[in-house]
Design a protein around this motif. Structure first.
Motif, PDB file in Angstrom:
ATOM      1  N   GLN A  15       0.848  -1.184   0.000  1.00  0.00           N
ATOM      2  CA  GLN A  15       0.000   0.000   0.000  1.00  0.00           C
ATOM      3  C   GLN A  15       0.887   1.238   0.000  1.00  0.00           C
ATOM      4  N   TYR A  16       0.493   2.229  -0.785  1.00  0.00           N
ATOM      5  CA  TYR A  16       1.225   3.484  -0.896  1.00  0.00           C
ATOM      6  C   TYR A  16       0.302   4.619  -0.471  1.00  0.00           C
ATOM      7  N   TRP A  17       0.806   5.496   0.375  1.00  0.00           N
ATOM      8  CA  TRP A  17       0.053   6.697   0.758  1.00  0.00           C
ATOM      9  C   TRP A  17       0.914   7.902   0.444  1.00  0.00           C
ATOM     10  N   LEU A  18       0.326   8.861  -0.231  1.00  0.00           N
ATOM     11  CA  LEU A  18       0.992  10.125  -0.499  1.00  0.00           C
ATOM     12  C   LEU A  18       0.220  11.192   0.263  1.00  0.00           C
ATOM     13  N   GLY A  19       0.868  11.809   1.231  1.00  0.00           N
ATOM     14  CA  GLY A  19       0.235  12.862   2.010  1.00  0.00           C
ATOM     15  C   GLY A  19       0.772  14.211   1.588  1.00  0.00           C
ATOM     16  N   VAL A  20      -0.117  15.152   1.451  1.00  0.00           N
ATOM     17  CA  VAL A  20       0.263  16.519   1.106  1.00  0.00           C
ATOM     18  C   VAL A  20      -0.227  17.430   2.221  1.00  0.00           C
ATOM     19  N   ILE A  21       0.691  18.161   2.815  1.00  0.00           N
ATOM     20  CA  ILE A  21       0.355  19.054   3.911  1.00  0.00           C
ATOM     21  C   ILE A  21       0.561  20.490   3.443  1.00  0.00           C
ATOM     22  N   ASN A  22      -0.478  21.287   3.575  1.00  0.00           N
ATOM     23  CA  ASN A  22      -0.422  22.700   3.206  1.00  0.00           C
ATOM     24  C   ASN A  22      -0.113  23.510   4.458  1.00  0.00           C
ATOM     25  N   GLU A  23       1.058  24.106   4.510  1.00  0.00           N
ATOM     26  CA  GLU A  23       1.426  24.973   5.621  1.00  0.00           C
ATOM     27  C   GLU A  23       1.026  26.394   5.247  1.00  0.00           C
ATOM     28  N   LYS A  24      -0.103  26.833   5.777  1.00  0.00           N
ATOM     29  CA  LYS A  24      -0.644  28.115   5.335  1.00  0.00           C
ATOM     30  C   LYS A  24       0.169  29.320   5.799  1.00  0.00           C
ATOM     31  N   TYR A  25       0.893  29.203   6.904  1.00  0.00           N
ATOM     32  CA  TYR A  25       1.666  30.350   7.383  1.00  0.00           C
ATOM     33  C   TYR A  25       2.974  30.528   6.627  1.00  0.00           C
ATOM     34  N   SER A  26       3.622  29.429   6.287  1.00  0.00           N
ATOM     35  CA  SER A  26       4.873  29.533   5.529  1.00  0.00           C
ATOM     36  C   SER A  26       4.629  29.430   4.023  1.00  0.00           C
ATOM     37  N   LYS A  27       3.374  29.200   3.641  1.00  0.00           N
ATOM     38  CA  LYS A  27       2.977  29.104   2.228  1.00  0.00           C
ATOM     39  C   LYS A  27       3.804  28.053   1.488  1.00  0.00           C
ATOM     40  N   ARG A  28       3.882  26.870   2.097  1.00  0.00           N
ATOM     41  CA  ARG A  28       4.628  25.753   1.513  1.00  0.00           C
ATOM     42  C   ARG A  28       3.764  24.504   1.515  1.00  0.00           C
ATOM     43  N   LEU A  29       4.123  23.584   0.657  1.00  0.00           N
ATOM     44  CA  LEU A  29       3.515  22.262   0.641  1.00  0.00           C
ATOM     45  C   LEU A  29       4.578  21.252   1.013  1.00  0.00           C
ATOM     46  N   ASN A  30       4.228  20.307   1.862  1.00  0.00           N
ATOM     47  CA  ASN A  30       5.127  19.217   2.218  1.00  0.00           C
ATOM     48  C   ASN A  30       4.507  17.916   1.748  1.00  0.00           C
ATOM     49  N   PHE A  31       5.334  17.045   1.184  1.00  0.00           N
ATOM     50  CA  PHE A  31       4.880  15.766   0.668  1.00  0.00           C
ATOM     51  C   PHE A  31       5.488  14.642   1.496  1.00  0.00           C
ATOM     52  N   PHE A  32       4.656  13.673   1.856  1.00  0.00           N
ATOM     53  CA  PHE A  32       5.106  12.518   2.622  1.00  0.00           C
ATOM     54  C   PHE A  32       4.639  11.256   1.919  1.00  0.00           C
ATOM     55  N   LEU A  33       5.522  10.299   1.783  1.00  0.00           N
ATOM     56  CA  LEU A  33       5.184   9.029   1.165  1.00  0.00           C
ATOM     57  C   LEU A  33       5.370   7.934   2.195  1.00  0.00           C
TER      58      LEU A  33
END
Length: 64
Positions: free
Chosen positions: A38-56
């Protein structure tokens, strides 16, 4: 004081480069195919730093 202008790239060019960087980092993780994984790709939107973080996250049936 003299103003210096920095030439900005169009947003679609920047997004294409960012997408290529993400793809280049993820592609090696999928080269070796493992059955019952199973593969999970998580995308986290950091609204204060205006960045996206990706986790697999990968989970093989034999590891569960």
């Amino acid at each position: 004081m003299e103003k210096q202008f920095v030439e900005e790239q169009p947003r679609d060019v920047v997004a294409t480069k960012e997408a290529q960087l993400i793809f280049d980092r993820l592609a090696p993780l999928f080269e070796k195919r493992v059955s019952r994984t199973q593969y999970w790709l998580g995308v986290i939107n950091e609204k204060y730093s205006k960045r996206l973080n990706f986790f697999l996250q990968l989970e093989c049936a034999s590891q569960a």
